[in-house]
Structures are given as structure tokens and as C-alpha cells.
Design a protein around this motif. Structure first.
Motif, PDB file in Angstrom:
ATOM      1  N   GLU A 371      21.705 -18.920 -15.268  1.00 27.64           N
ATOM      2  CA  GLU A 371      23.025 -18.432 -14.888  1.00 27.64           C
ATOM      3  C   GLU A 371      22.908 -17.446 -13.730  1.00 27.64           C
ATOM      4  O   GLU A 371      21.843 -16.877 -13.470  1.00 27.64           O
ATOM      5  CB  GLU A 371      23.704 -17.771 -16.086  1.00 27.64           C
ATOM      6  CG  GLU A 371      23.019 -16.534 -16.617  1.00 27.64           C
ATOM      7  CD  GLU A 371      23.816 -15.863 -17.719  1.00 27.64           C
ATOM      8  OE1 GLU A 371      25.047 -15.980 -17.693  1.00 27.64           O
ATOM      9  OE2 GLU A 371      23.206 -15.228 -18.594  1.00 27.64           O
ATOM     10  N   ARG A 422      26.690 -18.136 -18.475  1.00 27.65           N
ATOM     11  CA  ARG A 422      26.407 -18.678 -19.801  1.00 27.65           C
ATOM     12  C   ARG A 422      27.345 -18.121 -20.854  1.00 27.65           C
ATOM     13  O   ARG A 422      27.651 -18.785 -21.852  1.00 27.65           O
ATOM     14  CB  ARG A 422      24.958 -18.371 -20.186  1.00 27.65           C
ATOM     15  CG  ARG A 422      24.481 -19.104 -21.454  1.00 27.65           C
ATOM     16  CD  ARG A 422      23.317 -18.396 -22.087  1.00 27.65           C
ATOM     17  NE  ARG A 422      23.743 -17.125 -22.636  1.00 27.65           N
ATOM     18  CZ  ARG A 422      24.226 -16.948 -23.859  1.00 27.65           C
ATOM     19  NH1 ARG A 422      24.360 -17.974 -24.666  1.00 27.65           N
ATOM     20  NH2 ARG A 422      24.603 -15.758 -24.287  1.00 27.65           N
ATOM     21  N   GLU A 423      27.799 -16.886 -20.657  1.00 28.65           N
ATOM     22  CA  GLU A 423      28.677 -16.281 -21.651  1.00 28.65           C
ATOM     23  C   GLU A 423      30.051 -16.949 -21.670  1.00 28.65           C
ATOM     24  O   GLU A 423      30.779 -16.838 -22.650  1.00 28.65           O
ATOM     25  CB  GLU A 423      28.826 -14.779 -21.396  1.00 28.65           C
ATOM     26  CG  GLU A 423      27.626 -13.950 -21.798  1.00 28.65           C
ATOM     27  CD  GLU A 423      26.409 -14.199 -20.925  1.00 28.65           C
ATOM     28  OE1 GLU A 423      25.309 -14.360 -21.469  1.00 28.65           O
ATOM     29  OE2 GLU A 423      26.578 -14.248 -19.681  1.00 28.65           O
ATOM     30  N   ARG A 426      28.191 -22.489 -22.147  1.00 28.51           N
ATOM     31  CA  ARG A 426      26.747 -22.654 -22.300  1.00 28.51           C
ATOM     32  C   ARG A 426      26.255 -24.004 -21.811  1.00 28.51           C
ATOM     33  O   ARG A 426      25.100 -24.140 -21.451  1.00 28.51           O
ATOM     34  CB  ARG A 426      26.351 -22.473 -23.764  1.00 28.51           C
ATOM     35  CG  ARG A 426      26.651 -21.097 -24.325  1.00 28.51           C
ATOM     36  CD  ARG A 426      26.071 -20.945 -25.710  1.00 28.51           C
ATOM     37  NE  ARG A 426      26.317 -19.604 -26.234  1.00 28.51           N
ATOM     38  CZ  ARG A 426      25.817 -19.146 -27.368  1.00 28.51           C
ATOM     39  NH1 ARG A 426      25.038 -19.924 -28.104  1.00 28.51           N
ATOM     40  NH2 ARG A 426      26.086 -17.911 -27.780  1.00 28.51           N
ATOM     41  N   GLU A 427      27.113 -25.006 -21.849  1.00 28.53           N
ATOM     42  CA  GLU A 427      26.684 -26.354 -21.474  1.00 28.53           C
ATOM     43  C   GLU A 427      27.823 -27.078 -20.784  1.00 28.53           C
ATOM     44  O   GLU A 427      28.990 -26.962 -21.187  1.00 28.53           O
ATOM     45  CB  GLU A 427      26.227 -27.135 -22.707  1.00 28.53           C
ATOM     46  CG  GLU A 427      25.672 -28.513 -22.404  1.00 28.53           C
ATOM     47  CD  GLU A 427      25.147 -29.224 -23.637  1.00 28.53           C
ATOM     48  OE1 GLU A 427      24.856 -30.432 -23.546  1.00 28.53           O
ATOM     49  OE2 GLU A 427      25.037 -28.562 -24.685  1.00 28.53           O
ATOM     50  N   ASP A 454      20.125 -18.487 -20.180  1.00 27.52           N
ATOM     51  CA  ASP A 454      20.606 -17.106 -20.230  1.00 27.52           C
ATOM     52  C   ASP A 454      19.657 -16.166 -19.493  1.00 27.52           C
ATOM     53  O   ASP A 454      18.434 -16.326 -19.521  1.00 27.52           O
ATOM     54  CB  ASP A 454      20.739 -16.673 -21.697  1.00 27.52           C
ATOM     55  CG  ASP A 454      21.270 -15.266 -21.808  1.00 27.52           C
ATOM     56  OD1 ASP A 454      22.322 -14.988 -21.221  1.00 27.52           O
ATOM     57  OD2 ASP A 454      20.622 -14.440 -22.488  1.00 27.52           O
ATOM     58  N   ASN A 456      19.415 -11.688 -18.636  1.00 31.47           N
ATOM     59  CA  ASN A 456      19.911 -10.403 -19.134  1.00 31.47           C
ATOM     60  C   ASN A 456      20.836  -9.800 -18.082  1.00 31.47           C
ATOM     61  O   ASN A 456      20.414  -9.009 -17.231  1.00 31.47           O
ATOM     62  CB  ASN A 456      18.741  -9.465 -19.432  1.00 31.47           C
ATOM     63  CG  ASN A 456      19.182  -8.235 -20.205  1.00 31.47           C
ATOM     64  OD1 ASN A 456      20.374  -8.025 -20.430  1.00 31.47           O
ATOM     65  ND2 ASN A 456      18.221  -7.429 -20.623  1.00 31.47           N
ATOM     66  N   LYS A 487      26.191  -9.609 -25.161  1.00 23.49           N
ATOM     67  CA  LYS A 487      26.684 -10.968 -24.968  1.00 23.49           C
ATOM     68  C   LYS A 487      25.560 -11.930 -24.608  1.00 23.49           C
ATOM     69  O   LYS A 487      25.740 -13.146 -24.708  1.00 23.49           O
ATOM     70  CB  LYS A 487      27.748 -10.997 -23.874  1.00 23.49           C
ATOM     71  CG  LYS A 487      29.040 -10.310 -24.248  1.00 23.49           C
ATOM     72  CD  LYS A 487      30.058 -10.462 -23.127  1.00 23.49           C
ATOM     73  CE  LYS A 487      31.378  -9.795 -23.496  1.00 23.49           C
ATOM     74  NZ  LYS A 487      32.383  -9.911 -22.408  1.00 23.49           N
ATOM     75  N   ASP A 488      24.439 -11.392 -24.160  1.00 26.53           N
ATOM     76  CA  ASP A 488      23.341 -12.265 -23.772  1.00 26.53           C
ATOM     77  C   ASP A 488      22.742 -12.939 -25.001  1.00 26.53           C
ATOM     78  O   ASP A 488      22.869 -12.467 -26.131  1.00 26.53           O
ATOM     79  CB  ASP A 488      22.260 -11.457 -23.043  1.00 26.53           C
ATOM     80  CG  ASP A 488      22.782 -10.905 -21.718  1.00 26.53           C
ATOM     81  OD1 ASP A 488      23.538 -11.628 -21.054  1.00 26.53           O
ATOM     82  OD2 ASP A 488      22.443  -9.759 -21.373  1.00 26.53           O
ATOM     83  N   GLU A 489      22.066 -14.065 -24.740  1.00 24.55           N
ATOM     84  CA  GLU A 489      21.492 -14.846 -25.835  1.00 24.55           C
ATOM     85  C   GLU A 489      20.370 -14.082 -26.529  1.00 24.55           C
ATOM     86  O   GLU A 489      20.232 -14.107 -27.742  1.00 24.55           O
ATOM     87  CB  GLU A 489      20.969 -16.180 -25.294  1.00 24.55           C
ATOM     88  CG  GLU A 489      20.471 -17.132 -26.362  1.00 24.55           C
ATOM     89  CD  GLU A 489      20.099 -18.491 -25.796  1.00 24.55           C
ATOM     90  OE1 GLU A 489      19.690 -19.353 -26.573  1.00 24.55           O
ATOM     91  OE2 GLU A 489      20.210 -18.667 -24.566  1.00 24.55           O
ATOM     92  N   THR A 490      19.553 -13.377 -25.732  1.00 31.72           N
ATOM     93  CA  THR A 490      18.465 -12.572 -26.282  1.00 31.72           C
ATOM     94  C   THR A 490      18.820 -11.107 -26.102  1.00 31.72           C
ATOM     95  O   THR A 490      18.855 -10.592 -24.978  1.00 31.72           O
ATOM     96  CB  THR A 490      17.139 -12.899 -25.580  1.00 31.72           C
ATOM     97  OG1 THR A 490      16.881 -14.296 -25.697  1.00 31.72           O
ATOM     98  CG2 THR A 490      16.000 -12.120 -26.195  1.00 31.72           C
ATOM     99  N   ASN A 491      19.128 -10.445 -27.195  1.00 36.53           N
ATOM    100  CA  ASN A 491      19.566  -9.058 -27.102  1.00 36.53           C
ATOM    101  C   ASN A 491      18.412  -8.099 -26.821  1.00 36.53           C
ATOM    102  O   ASN A 491      18.585  -7.080 -26.163  1.00 36.53           O
ATOM    103  CB  ASN A 491      20.244  -8.636 -28.409  1.00 36.53           C
ATOM    104  CG  ASN A 491      21.548  -9.378 -28.621  1.00 36.53           C
ATOM    105  OD1 ASN A 491      22.213  -9.721 -27.655  1.00 36.53           O
ATOM    106  ND2 ASN A 491      21.895  -9.631 -29.858  1.00 36.53           N
TER     107      ASN A 491
END
Length: 751
Positions: A371, A422-423, A426-427, A454, A456, A487-491
Motif C-alpha cells: 500500500e 489497505r485499511e 484489502r483486495e 500492509d 506501518n 489500523k495496520d495489519e501488524t500492530n
């Protein structure tokens, strides 16, 4: 069909013999008195014959002329009669098949007194059988025998042995009732025993040669004798089928024409087989001794047990346009049999060419892109080609305008049209069209799945907006645990710290994505403060945010459950755009006010100049902060032409438009009519004062403690209006009191 053997002469001989026969003595109640012998009578014996007497009753006490015999019981004195001497006579023909034995009672009585001489005695009369009934079959009869059964196999009816039975109504203890069976035809294949059971006489019954036999069975009584009765019946014997014949192909060659665009699992053609057995017993097995064809085709049986070819893989005319192979048919049979036909056939499949749409190299494309990366071109292009030999060029397109990807129509390279988030999504799924580069060319489609990776790019946020502290809390009290989300996939792991140190609170980062807020000093009071605002810096290692945490001061119970919290004051923030808008509105209002002031001054100067030219005397209207015709009515100004009326464009001396302003005198007439006249004159006077100036006097005053200042509500009776209360309002209303107040007497005025 029944055949009766023997004539009337034979029957008479049998009857005579039966009548002359004597049986054994029957025991009486008094063996010394009654002398019994069994009495017999032949069935069908004619009556009126001299031999009608068939027996005699005997008793030792019998005296001829003095005693006589009597009978009672079955048929007594009707069928059978007796004379005084005891001779028995038959009066009717008898049928043994209806009744074979008659039971009677014999009496010996005195003729004169009719008194029993001896005790009564029971006896019986036997009806002797003659052969007067032919055998009867219970048919019709239908049996089954399996082909190729061994010799001696039993013909069955359903699951049990078939028994051809005939019954004879005559006495079965004599030859009259005995029955013997005989086959009148079909003896080469079958035989029958004395119980009517039919068995095979050979071991090679073939259903394909003869599937049904009809044999005639004869049943005859009085076996071994030429005389007697006989009857016949027909028995149908069906030969059931077994799988004793091999299936063979009807033709030696089969040719099928198939389009190259035929779908997989479609039916191509059928190779027909023939078999002398019934369809249910057919079980052909097809075999193709060609590995390539076995990968391409599959052969199955249809309802008629023929072989049907199905396509397992797509055909391609450009690769192979003709297939030739041999198919074999085999079968597992119950009995050995000869092969009467072809057990193999040649099959030819011709592939016909069709204009096919473009073919993609992949069924689906899965592409990943980070993204916020823009512009971006994807390394893998979309590939497709024309499968036909002409190999036309292909053009690519994406018809969905919402797709964030665009494609080069010639090379098939993909690129982004916009930055991806991505937020938000996602696809993305986009359909790519490949079309032959000719008018009306064939099209095909493929899906492109774009997965957004994703990064950060979002700062963490606190999960709580406010927390509370109790008045009773002491130093070190834990107020709560703070957590955050991203909101990110990996916090990642969040860290917390106070942006500005607080004298009342401390924040401890637990190093596990949480933080603990504790109290430094206690002694809070809801009356002194309602809330405290803490600024907390939250970071996920790359992005950070400054969050505000509101701490309320509350009154709590013993369980530290809040009961009352002082409401906090919410700060209302104003954005820059709102401030700019407000400033623009203020500037616009100021410009309008300035223009109105300039216009008013201009009109005032014009009226003053015209008043001086006409020699009119104007009175100065004193300001008393009363609203009227506009913003400028609160200032003192000269009222022009108060005592004049405009006629043909010039000012004429005389009573003004607003005469008697200082103190209106009572007058007779309707004041409202005068106001309407004056208003009409003012409306047509372009240089006059606006009507709202007059409105002050006509409509101002309702709702005021001073009441109305206008004389419009006064009666026309001539009574003076009382405005003495203006003197009580103080120095600011002195001038107004002088204008509208009544004259005071010397010594009474307050000034």
C-alpha cells in the motif's frame, strides 16, 4: 379335456357285484338278540329293479306274524324302507360323492301293542363307490427352467417345484380315485413323475434356440386298466436366460467427427454391440489398448450396454486433428459359448477446426503490491495467445473503471492508477479481457486478484477516552490499564509515555503493549476540580500519536464504584476554515454598514440643503435609544419637511408631515385616518424619511412598562395623555419628559 372310459354294461356289472357283497357284522346293544351284517348299497343303483332289496335286518326274538321291524335315522322311510320281515329296500339313487354313509336305528316291535320287543340297535349303510368321476386339474400351470440346466433339473413355479396335480372325486382307497400322469408331448426334453413333478430330460436347453415349451399332461384314474376316465392340461415352461453368449460389435469401424471446442466430459459417440442374451444378462467390457487415447477418452456403458465415449481432455485441432485406435469387447459368461461376431472394432475420431477465443497462460493471476506505493508497475504481464493457426494479435483491456489497475493493451503490463490503502480495501478483483485484434474478434476473460500488502502507516490510538479518580484514592492507587489499537495489519508492541509530566499522575509502560496509570498524590475533591487532562504519547515503533486522556474526579463508594462525577467542561474548538468564514462574514457586514451610513449621510445632506432652500424650520429630534427605521435612527438627525406637503415637485410652506411632535394635542376625529393619509404621502415622497420612522410612533411601545409613546391609541375625546411617569425615569429621559410630559406647576417639578 376329459375322456370317460367304460360303458353302461360295465357299471351294471359293478353294481351287481357290490349288491351281492356281504360285510362284517355290526355289534348291537344285545349281541344275543340282533344279528348284524354290514349293509352295502351301490351308488347310482337304479330304483324299481328286482334287486332293490340290498339287505335284511335280523333279530333272534323275531316271530313272524307277531313282530315287525321298524327303522329310524338318516334316510329312514324315504331313501330306505323296511318290511315287517326286516328286508331293506332302496327307493332313490345314491351319490357316494355327496354322502358315503347313512346312520340308522333298527327296532323290533309287537304288531298289536306296538311295544318294543327288544332294545333298539344302531346300524349303518355304506354307499359303495363306482368310477363315475374323472380327474380334474387345478391349472393353468406355468413353470420355469434355466437354460443349460443339468439333466433332471426340476421345473419350478416361482421359487418352488412345479407340481401338476389332478384330483378325482371317487374313493381314493379304490382304483376309482387313483390318478396317474403322462406327458403326451415334449418327452424328448421333459418327464413327469407320479406326483406330477416335471423335470428335464436333457442338459442342453438353449433359450436362444427355444425360449418356451408347451407340453400336454394327461391324468387318468384306474391306473393299469384300460377302462377309466382321463383328462389333460397344458403346461407352459419358460426357459430363462443366463449370460452364455459373448457381446460383439455390430460394425468393424466407427468414425466420429468432433469439434475442437467440445467441452470436457461431453459425449463423443457410441459403439454398438449385439448379444443374444437378454439385456439384463449382458455385461460387456470395453478395453482400449492405447495409453494416449486412455488419457484423452473414457468409455462407459449406456442403458443398452453399448459403449459410449466421453472426452476427458480438451481437443486441439492445431496439435492433432485425427485419432485412430482399436477398441476390444470382452465378457465374463456363465457357460462356455462360441463367439459369433467381431470382438474388436476400429475407431476414428476426426477433430474439426473452429475459431477459438484467446487462451491465457494462467487460469487466474494473483498479484501483491504494498500500500501507499505509487506509481507502481507489476513485473509479470498478462499473457494470452490465439490458439488458432492464424495466430491473430491480442489486445488487452479492463472494462471496470473502478479497478485501480490499468493494463497496456499490447504488452499486457499492469500498473496502478492510484495509490492503494489497505485499511480501505484489502483486495481488489479485476477482470481482464483478451480480444482478437480484428472486427468482431473472439474474447476471453481472466480474473486478476490484487492483494494489498500492509505497511506501518497508521498511528496507534488509545482504547479509552476517560478514566476516573475517587476522592478517597490514596497515593499509588492504580487508576487503570491503558491499551491501544492500530489500523495496520501488524500492530507490533505499543509503548506509552506522558508527553508532559504530571504532578498528580504517573504512567508506567508494562513493555507488553499496555501501560498502568497510577496516582502520585491523593486528596482530590469534586468541588475543587472536575477533571484533569493528560497528554499521552503512544508509538508502535514507527508511527506515534499524541492522545488526550481525561481523568474525572468522582465520589465513590467503598467498592471504588463511582457514584457522582463532576461534569467536565467540553472545549469547543474552531477550525481554521471556520475562522476564515467568520472573518469574511464580519468584513461583509462592516462594508454593508459603511455603505448604509454613507447613503444616510448623503440623504441627510440633501434634505438639509432642500430645507434651507425652502425656508422651512426644522426641529431637532432628540435621541432616546428607541429602535425605528434603521441603524441610524438612534442618532440625532434633522427631520426634513415635517410641516410641508409636496406638490408638483416643490416644497410648499404650511403644516409639516410630522407637525406637533413635541406634544400632540387632543383633536376630534380618527387619528388612524390621519396616519394612513400621512403614510400614503410618505410612500410617494422619494426624498422623504422612510416609513419606519413613522412606525416608531404608530406601532412602538407594546410590552413596555412605560406603555405606548404614540398618540395613536388615544381617544379623540379631547382628554390629555398622561406621561408624568417619564419624570421618574431619571436624567436620561428628561428631554423625552419635556416633549411628552404634562406641564407641572411651580414648585411641583422635580427639576
Amino acid at each position: 379335456m376329459m375322456t370317460v372310459c367304460g360303458g353302461a354294461w360295465g357299471l351294471q356289472l359293478i353294481a351287481v357285484a357290490l349288491l351281492l357283497g356281504v360285510g362284517e357284522a355290526v355289534t348291537s346293544s344285545d349281541p344275543t338278540s340282533w344279528n348284524w351284517r354290514t349293509l352295502y348299497v351301490g351308488e347310482e343303483k337304479p330304483v324299481g329293479d328286482p334287486l332293490d332289496q340290498f339287505g335284511t335286518l335280523k333279530n333272534a326274538k323275531f316271530i313272524r306274524g307277531k313282530h315287525m321291524f321298524k327303522i329310524a335315522g338318516e334316510g329312514a322311510n324315504t331313501i330306505f324302507t323296511v318290511n315287517d320281515q326286516g328286508d331293506m329296500f332302496l327307493n332313490l339313487k345314491l351319490d357316494r360323492e355327496k354322502k358315503a354313509t347313512y346312520h340308522l336305528t333298527a327296532k323290533l316291535v309287537d304288531k298289536q301293542s306296538n311295544v318294543d320287543v327288544d332294545k333298539p340297535s344302531n346300524f349303518s349303510i355304506q354307499v359303495q363307490d363306482i368310477n363315475d368321476n374323472a380327474p380334474v386339474f387345478g391349472g393353468p400351470y406355468t413353470g420355469f427352467i434355466q437354460e443349460m440346466s443339468p439333466k433332471g433339473a426340476t421345473v419350478t413355479a416361482t421359487s418352488n417345484a412345479l407340481a401338476v396335480k389332478a384330483t378325482d372325486a371317487d374313493d381314493t382307497s379304490t382304483v376309482n380315485g387313483l390318478v396317474e400322469y403322462k406327458l403326451l408331448n415334449g418327452t424328448d426334453f421333459f418327464k413327469i413323475d407320479g406326483n406330477g413333478i416335471i423335470t428335464t430330460n436333457v442338459a442342453n436347453l438353449d433359450r436362444e434356440t427355444t425360449s418356451q415349451y408347451q407340453i400336454v399332461v394327461q391324468a387318468k384314474d384306474m391306473p393299469g386298466q384300460a377302462i377309466g376316465f382321463s383328462t389333460t392340461t397344458t403346461v407352459t415352461i419358460n426357459v430363462t436366460d443366463i449370460n452364455d453368449n459373448l457381446s460383439t460389435f455390430k460394425k468393424t469401424q466407427y468414425i466420429f467427427s468432433v469439434r475442437e471446442d467440445m467441452k470436457v466430459e461431453s459425449e463423443i459417440g457410441t459403439v454398438e454391440v449385439e448379444d443374444a442374451d437378454e439385456e439384463k444378462n449382458k455385461n460387456p467390457k470395453f478395453q482400449i489398448e492405447n495409453a494416449v487415447i486412455n488419457e484423452l477418452l473414457e468409455i462407459k456403458q449406456d442403458k443398452q450396454k453399448n459403449g459410449v465415449f466421453f472426452l476427458k481432455q480438451p481437443l486441439d485441432y492445431e496439435t492433432t486433428n485425427r485419432y485412430a485406435f482399436t477398441v476390444f469387447v470382452t465378457e465374463d459368461i456363465v457357460k462356455n459359448s462360441h463367439v459369433n461376431g467381431n470382438n474388436k472394432a476400429e475407431v476414428v475420431i476426426k477433430v474439426t477446426d473452429v475459431d477459438e477465443p484467446p487462451v491465457f497462460t494462467k487460469r487466474e493471476y494473483n498479484i501483491s503490491v504494498p500500500e501507499e506505493k505509487f506509481p507502481h508497475e507489476f513485473p509479470e504481464p498478462i499473457n494470452a495467445k490465439d490458439p488458432d493457426r492464424i495466430n491473430r494479435p491480442i489486445r488487452f483491456s479492463i472494462e471496470d473503471i473502478s479497478c485501480p489497475v490499468q493494463i497496456d493493451p499490447v504488452s499486457g503490463k499492469l500498473s496502478l492508477k492510484e495509490k492503494l490503502d489497505r485499511e480501505l480495501t484489502r483486495e481488489h478483483r479485476c477482470q481482464v479481457t483478451a480480444e482478437e485484434d480484428i472486427q468482431g474478434g473472439k474474447k476471453s476473460y481472466v480474473m486478476v486478484n490484487l492483494v494489498v500488502i500492509d505497511i506501518n502507516d497508521n498511528a496507534p490510538k488509545l482504547n479509552i477516552e476517560e478514566i476516573y479518580v475517587c476522592e478517597s484514592d490514596k497515593r499509588g492507587q492504580v487508576l487503570g490499564t491503558l491499551t491501544a489499537t492500530d489500523k495496520d495489519e501488524t500492530n507490533g508492541v505499543f509503548t506509552f509515555m506522558l508527553a508532559r509530566q504530571s504532578s498528580n499522575f504517573s504512567l508506567l509502560d508494562n513493555k507488553n503493549g499496555t501501560a498502568t496509570l497510577t496516582l502520585k498524590e491523593g486528596r482530590f475533591n469534586t468541588e475543587d476540580s472536575g477533571e484533569h487532562l493528560l497528554e499521552i504519547k503512544v508509538t508502535d515503533g514507527k508511527q506515534q500519536s499524541l492522545e488526550r486522556l481525561r481523568v474525572l474526579v468522582c465520589q465513590c463508594n467503598s467498592g471504588r464504584t463511582r457514584e457522582y462525577c463532576k461534569p467536565h467542561r467540553r472545549q469547543v474548538g474552531v477550525s481554521v476554515h471556520a475562522l476564515i468564514t467568520i472573518l469574511l462574514c464580519i468584513v461583509t457586514i462592516l462594508v454593508i454598514v459603511i455603505l448604509l451610513v454613507l447613503r444616510q449621510r448623503y440623504r441627510k445632506d440633501t434634505l438639509v440643503t432642500m430645507g434651507k432652500m425652502s425656508g422651512e424650520i426644522h426641529e431637532q429630534l432628540v435621541t432616546y435609544d428607541e429602535e425605528g427605521g434603521g441603524e441610524m435612527d438612534t442618532n440625532g438627525y434633522d427631520v426634513s419637511i415635517l410641516t410641508s406637503a409636496r406638490h408638483d415637485g416643490s416644497l410648499l410652506p404650511g403644516p409639516g408631515l410630522y407637525a406637533m411632535v413635541k406634544k400632540p394635542q387632543a383633536c376630534k376625529g380618527d387619528m388612524a385616518a390621519m396616519i394612513e393619509v400621512k403614510k400614503d404621502e410618505a410612500d410617494h415622497d422619494r426624498d422623504g424619511i422612510p416609513y419606519d420612522t413613522l412606525h416608531i410612533y404608530g406601532y412602538e411601545g407594546p410590552g413596555s412598562l412605560a406603555g405606548s409613546l404614540s398618540s395613536l391609541g388615544s381617544s379623540s375625546s379631547g382628554d390629555s395623555l398622561d406621561y408624568d411617569f417619564l419624570n421618574d425615569w431619571g436624567p436620561r429621559f428628561r428631554t423625552l419628559a419635556e416633549l411628552y410630559g404634562v406641564d407641572c406647576y411651580p414648585g411641583d417639578c422635580p427639576y
